[in-house]
Design a protein around this motif. Structure first.
Motif, mmCIF file in Angstrom:
data_model
loop_
_atom_site.group_PDB
_atom_site.id
_atom_site.type_symbol
_atom_site.label_atom_id
_atom_site.label_comp_id
_atom_site.label_asym_id
_atom_site.label_seq_id
_atom_site.Cartn_x
_atom_site.Cartn_y
_atom_site.Cartn_z
ATOM 1 N N LEU A 124 0.837 -1.199 0.000
ATOM 2 C CA LEU A 124 0.000 0.000 0.000
ATOM 3 C C LEU A 124 0.871 1.248 0.000
ATOM 4 N N GLY A 125 0.973 1.889 -1.147
ATOM 5 C CA GLY A 125 1.741 3.111 -1.259
ATOM 6 C C GLY A 125 3.236 2.846 -1.276
ATOM 7 N N PRO A 126 4.012 3.934 -1.346
ATOM 8 C CA PRO A 126 5.468 3.774 -1.413
ATOM 9 C C PRO A 126 6.090 3.373 -0.088
ATOM 10 N N ASP A 127 5.351 3.467 1.007
ATOM 11 C CA ASP A 127 5.895 3.165 2.328
ATOM 12 C C ASP A 127 4.892 2.323 3.122
ATOM 13 N N PRO A 128 4.812 1.008 2.839
ATOM 14 C CA PRO A 128 3.827 0.160 3.537
ATOM 15 C C PRO A 128 4.052 0.105 5.037
ATOM 16 N N GLY A 129 5.296 0.278 5.490
ATOM 17 C CA GLY A 129 5.551 0.290 6.919
ATOM 18 C C GLY A 129 4.840 1.433 7.607
ATOM 19 N N LYS A 130 4.842 2.607 6.989
ATOM 20 C CA LYS A 130 4.148 3.763 7.567
ATOM 21 C C LYS A 130 2.638 3.531 7.578
ATOM 22 N N VAL A 131 2.136 2.870 6.515
ATOM 23 C CA VAL A 131 0.706 2.562 6.472
ATOM 24 C C VAL A 131 0.330 1.695 7.666
ATOM 25 N N LEU A 132 1.158 0.709 7.948
ATOM 26 C CA LEU A 132 0.895 -0.176 9.080
ATOM 27 C C LEU A 132 0.947 0.600 10.396
ATOM 28 N N VAL A 133 1.930 1.477 10.545
ATOM 29 C CA VAL A 133 2.045 2.291 11.759
ATOM 30 C C VAL A 133 0.783 3.135 11.953
ATOM 31 N N ASP A 134 0.351 3.792 10.885
ATOM 32 C CA ASP A 134 -0.824 4.659 10.970
ATOM 33 C C ASP A 134 -2.082 3.869 11.316
ATOM 34 N N ARG A 135 -2.234 2.697 10.718
ATOM 35 C CA ARG A 135 -3.461 1.919 10.939
ATOM 36 C C ARG A 135 -3.499 1.322 12.338
ATOM 37 N N LEU A 136 -2.346 0.934 12.850
ATOM 38 C CA LEU A 136 -2.319 0.434 14.227
ATOM 39 C C LEU A 136 -2.688 1.547 15.206
ATOM 40 N N GLY A 137 -2.194 2.759 14.957
ATOM 41 C CA GLY A 137 -2.555 3.889 15.812
ATOM 42 C C GLY A 137 -4.042 4.193 15.733
ATOM 43 N N LEU A 138 -4.589 4.156 14.528
ATOM 44 C CA LEU A 138 -6.020 4.395 14.356
ATOM 45 C C LEU A 138 -6.833 3.304 15.039
ATOM 46 N N GLY A 139 -6.354 2.066 14.942
ATOM 47 C CA GLY A 139 -7.041 0.967 15.621
ATOM 48 C C GLY A 139 -7.086 1.182 17.122
ATOM 49 N N GLY A 140 -5.982 1.677 17.695
ATOM 50 C CA GLY A 140 -5.967 1.963 19.125
ATOM 51 C C GLY A 140 -6.969 3.040 19.493
ATOM 52 N N LEU A 141 -7.069 4.091 18.664
ATOM 53 C CA LEU A 141 -8.033 5.164 18.924
ATOM 54 C C LEU A 141 -9.462 4.635 18.849
ATOM 55 N N ILE A 142 -9.731 3.788 17.868
ATOM 56 C CA ILE A 142 -11.075 3.219 17.720
ATOM 57 C C ILE A 142 -11.438 2.368 18.931
ATOM 58 N N PHE A 143 -10.500 1.552 19.392
ATOM 59 C CA PHE A 143 -10.777 0.727 20.567
ATOM 60 C C PHE A 143 -10.969 1.579 21.815
ATOM 61 N N TYR A 188 -2.913 -2.333 20.872
ATOM 62 C CA TYR A 188 -2.775 -1.710 19.555
ATOM 63 C C TYR A 188 -1.801 -0.533 19.597
ATOM 64 N N ILE A 189 -1.884 0.270 20.661
ATOM 65 C CA ILE A 189 -0.975 1.407 20.763
ATOM 66 C C ILE A 189 0.455 0.930 21.000
ATOM 67 N N ALA A 190 0.610 -0.152 21.759
ATOM 68 C CA ALA A 190 1.950 -0.724 21.950
ATOM 69 C C ALA A 190 2.514 -1.213 20.621
ATOM 70 N N LEU A 191 1.673 -1.845 19.800
ATOM 71 C CA LEU A 191 2.105 -2.281 18.469
ATOM 72 C C LEU A 191 2.396 -1.080 17.573
ATOM 73 N N HIS A 192 1.594 -0.038 17.695
ATOM 74 C CA HIS A 192 1.799 1.196 16.940
ATOM 75 C C HIS A 192 3.175 1.789 17.254
ATOM 76 N N LEU A 193 3.512 1.864 18.528
ATOM 77 C CA LEU A 193 4.809 2.400 18.943
ATOM 78 C C LEU A 193 5.948 1.489 18.482
ATOM 79 N N SER A 194 5.753 0.178 18.621
ATOM 80 C CA SER A 194 6.793 -0.765 18.204
ATOM 81 C C SER A 194 7.027 -0.702 16.701
ATOM 82 N N ALA A 195 5.932 -0.594 15.944
ATOM 83 C CA ALA A 195 6.056 -0.506 14.487
ATOM 84 C C ALA A 195 6.756 0.783 14.083
ATOM 85 N N TYR A 196 6.478 1.873 14.795
ATOM 86 C CA TYR A 196 7.160 3.143 14.516
ATOM 87 C C TYR A 196 8.669 3.008 14.747
#
Length: 206
Positions: free
Chosen positions: A30-49, A82-90
């Motif tokens: 997804l896009g030129p930087d899939p790692g960033k996409v994953l970081v963003d989505r994990l953060g959004l998932g944490g906010l949703i939860f 999810y936020i822990a995964l978001h931070l780890s992915a970052y």
């Protein structure tokens, strides 16, 4: 254990969700930087939860079903996960585990500091979410867990800083969050219509 099927459904959905994102990010690139996409989505998932967790008390008042409160702790722990995964992915995908670069990023991007403050708050709630901590802290436990409101503010501020070029999605979550906070005001929350007939004990605020 009460409501085991309800708990199981939450566990399945919450655990599969990031795996689907990981599959999309790396298989479909997804896009030129899939790692960033994953970081963003994990953060959004944490906010949703976090928003779902805060909605449990209003849902109990609205429906009279105690099952919403039963799974509130589980949802809160998934938010932290999810936020822990978001931070780890970052740290892994964005910084490449370069700890020296982290200091540079903190100076250049203050929203990272806001995010770390939110994560620290979530960590304090996660480690005290057990019954032992509740008994040990007594009345202080409820005061500590009111941090969730500040954490929501920090999360929305962090999200706003990240997506400031496109505020449409952020506005949706901000409005939902503001609505949930307004329902914490007794004069407003007590006016919720009672749709359920089941009688429940007094609602415990978090």
């Amino acid at each position: 254990m009460r409501y085991p099927l309800f708990r199981l459904c939450i566990f399945i959905v919450a655990s599969i969700w990031p795996l689907l994102w990981l599959y999309q990010a790396w298989i479909f690139a997804l896009g030129p930087d899939p790692g960033k996409v994953l970081v963003d989505r994990l953060g959004l998932g944490g906010l949703i939860f976090l928003l779902i967790t805060l909605s449990m008390t209003p849902l109990q008042r609205l429906t009279g079903w105690s099952g919403w409160i039963v799974v509130r702790r589980q949802l809160g722990l998934w938010c932290f996960a999810y936020i822990a995964l978001h931070l780890s992915a970052y740290l892994f995908f964005i910084l490449g585990l370069d700890w020296g670069q982290l200091a540079v990023e903190l100076r250049k991007r203050p929203y990272i500091i806001v995010g770390v403050l939110g994560f620290t708050g979530l960590l304090s709630l996660a480690v005290t979410s057990n019954r032992f901590s509740q008994r040990r802290l007594g009345a202080r436990w409820k005061k500590l867990h009111k941090l969730v409101y500040a954490i929501l503010g920090l999360g929305l501020l962090h999200f706003l800083w990240v997506v400031r070029a496109d505020l449409k999605e952020w506005t949706v979550y901000a409005v939902i969050g503001a609505g949930l906070l307004l329902l914490r005001i007794p004069a407003i929350g007590q006016r919720l219509p009672r749709l359920g007939r089941r009688k429940t004990g007094p609602v415990t605020k978090v």
